[in-house]
Design an enzyme around this catalytic site. Structure first.
Site, PDB file in Angstrom:
ATOM      1  CE  LYS A  24      -1.680  -0.544   5.082  1.00 56.84           C
ATOM      2  NZ  LYS A  24      -0.080   0.375   5.764  1.00 56.84           N
ATOM      3  NE  ARG A 102      -2.475  -0.487  10.929  1.00 48.36           N
ATOM      4  CZ  ARG A 102      -1.814   0.314  10.129  1.00 48.36           C
ATOM      5  NH1 ARG A 102      -1.547   1.184   9.624  1.00 48.36           N
ATOM      6  NH2 ARG A 102      -0.757  -0.088  10.186  1.00 48.36           N
ATOM      7  NE  ARG A 141       8.898  -3.145   5.413  1.00 43.54           N
ATOM      8  CZ  ARG A 141       7.306  -2.199   5.513  1.00 43.54           C
ATOM      9  NH1 ARG A 141       6.141  -1.556   4.112  1.00 43.54           N
ATOM     10  NH2 ARG A 141       6.796  -2.449   6.674  1.00 43.54           N
ATOM     11  NE  ARG A 174       8.613  -0.074   9.580  1.00 46.07           N
ATOM     12  CZ  ARG A 174       7.706   0.000   8.851  1.00 46.07           C
ATOM     13  NH1 ARG A 174       7.725   0.226   7.797  1.00 46.07           N
ATOM     14  NH2 ARG A 174       6.237  -0.716   9.640  1.00 46.07           N
ATOM     15  NE  ARG A 185       3.271  -3.955  11.221  1.00 44.62           N
ATOM     16  CZ  ARG A 185       4.141  -3.668  10.742  1.00 44.62           C
ATOM     17  NH1 ARG A 185       5.252  -4.390  10.652  1.00 44.62           N
ATOM     18  NH2 ARG A 185       4.586  -3.225   9.784  1.00 44.62           N
TER      19      ARG A 185
HETATM   20  P1  AMP Z   1       1.813   1.317   8.812  1.00 39.28           P
HETATM   21  O1  AMP Z   1       3.325   2.193   8.651  1.00 39.28           O
HETATM   22  O2  AMP Z   1       0.837   1.227   8.157  1.00 39.28           O
HETATM   23  O3  AMP Z   1       2.314  -0.823   8.300  1.00 39.28           O
HETATM   24  O4  AMP Z   1       2.308   0.930  10.104  1.00 39.28           O
HETATM   25  C1  AMP Z   1       2.861   1.352  11.353  1.00 39.28           C
HETATM   26  C2  AMP Z   1       2.338   1.178  12.100  1.00 39.28           C
HETATM   27  O5  AMP Z   1       1.632   2.655  13.228  1.00 39.28           O
HETATM   28  C3  AMP Z   1       0.997   0.362  12.960  1.00 39.28           C
HETATM   29  O6  AMP Z   1       1.287  -0.812  12.736  1.00 39.28           O
HETATM   30  C4  AMP Z   1       0.834   0.889  13.473  1.00 39.28           C
HETATM   31  O7  AMP Z   1       1.439   1.041  14.873  1.00 39.28           O
HETATM   32  C5  AMP Z   1       1.028   2.704  13.903  1.00 39.28           C
HETATM   33  N1  AMP Z   1      -0.436   3.143  12.654  1.00 39.28           N
HETATM   34  C6  AMP Z   1      -0.562   2.824  11.823  1.00 39.28           C
HETATM   35  N2  AMP Z   1      -1.443   4.072  11.090  1.00 39.28           N
HETATM   36  C7  AMP Z   1      -2.168   3.952  12.239  1.00 39.28           C
HETATM   37  C8  AMP Z   1      -3.798   3.934  12.277  1.00 39.28           C
HETATM   38  N3  AMP Z   1      -4.568   4.234  11.764  1.00 39.28           N
HETATM   39  N4  AMP Z   1      -4.122   3.695  13.889  1.00 39.28           N
HETATM   40  C9  AMP Z   1      -3.525   3.399  14.920  1.00 39.28           C
HETATM   41  N5  AMP Z   1      -2.652   3.006  14.619  1.00 39.28           N
HETATM   42  C10 AMP Z   1      -1.429   3.020  12.994  1.00 39.28           C
END
Ligand code: AMP
Length: 234
Positions: A24, A102, A141, A174, A185
């Site tokens: 995404k 989310r 990654r 990461r 996750r």
């Molecule tokens: P991502 O890069 O989108 O995979 O997000 C990495 C981490 O950021 C997630 O595992 C959450 O801990 C946090 N995060 C990102 N977007 C949200 C959201 N909309 N609500 C809550 N936590 C978020």
């Protein structure tokens, strides 16, 4: 990737739903260039806040490293300021949100904000990919510790080995891309995405097969929103 010149966007807000590693990030930033609208990754914003040497930064680092979600209030406030800027005079007039909402609470917050801003409801693009594919992509990654550029040992290695092509920064795994955290996750995503998909189904929801090649996925994404863009432009 599909290439063409930027076009004006008749769909103000596009949401990307997808498990970590579904692509995404790559697809949303490509689509943002394609449509000429801004793109906000809540994950990127939170990672950059987490680098700060403050109590808040440390708390965020712990949450992100564990793979849990950050509280709704903090994330909604980041998105609200971004959308208010996007729809202010001189703003990009549209936005792609990568990783938001989310939770159903976040989705309801977004709906009322869009009503307040006089904007149409969002189009929702769900990049659906198998768990196997996700684990494979995520554990390969690597991200530049300095600028955040993303590489992949299998599909997009750096030409400078373990250094970033842009600035020579070290490429690191990461904290939340280790296999055990990745599985957590993914489980977290599946649990939270079911009610969100129910929430959006029948109102701008599109499921896209995320297991194919990058270019085919980009085309599917664009085709999914074309009817909505034509209606909005009419
Ligand atoms: P991502 O890069 O989108 O995979 O997000 C990495 C981490 O950021 C997630 O595992 C959450 O801990 C946090 N995060 C990102 N977007 C949200 C959201 N909309 N609500 C809550 N936590 C978020």
């Amino acid at each position: 990737m599909v290439t063409s010149s930027p076009k004006s966007c008749a769909v103000p807000v596009i949401l990307f739903l997808g498990a970590p590693g579904s692509g995404k990030g790559t697809q949303s930033s490509w689509l943002s260039g394609e449509l000429g609208i801004s793109c906000l990754s809540t994950g990127e914003m939170l990672r950059s806040e987490a680098r700060a040497n403050t109590a808040r930064g440390m708390e965020l680092r712990r949450t992100l490293a564990s793979g849990s979600l950050v509280g709704d209030a903090a994330v909604c406030s980041i998105v609200e300021s971004h959308l208010r800027r996007a729809f202010a005079p001189g703003g990009s007039g549209g936005a792609i949100l990568d990783g938001f909402p989310r939770t159903v609470n976040q989705a309801m917050f977004l709906d009322s904000l869009l009503v307040e801003l006089g904007q149409a409801p969002p189009e929702v693009l769900h990049l659906d990919i198998s768990t196997e594919g996700l684990v494979r992509r995520l554990t390969a990654r690597r991200q530049c510790a300095a600028c955040g550029a993303v590489y992949n040992l299998a599909s997009r290695p750096s030409s400078r080995g373990s250094r970033c092509e842009r600035d020579g920064g070290a490429l690191i795994l990461r904290d939340d891309d280790s296999e055990s955290v990745v599985l957590r996750r993914i489980a977290e995503f599946e649990k939270m995405s079911a009610p969100l998909i129910d929430y959006y189904r029948g109102r701008g929801y599109h499921r896209i097969d995320g297991d194919g090649d990058l270019q085919a996925i980009s085309e599917d994404l664009l085709n999914a929103i074309i009817p909505a863009r034509m209606v909005a432009a009419a």
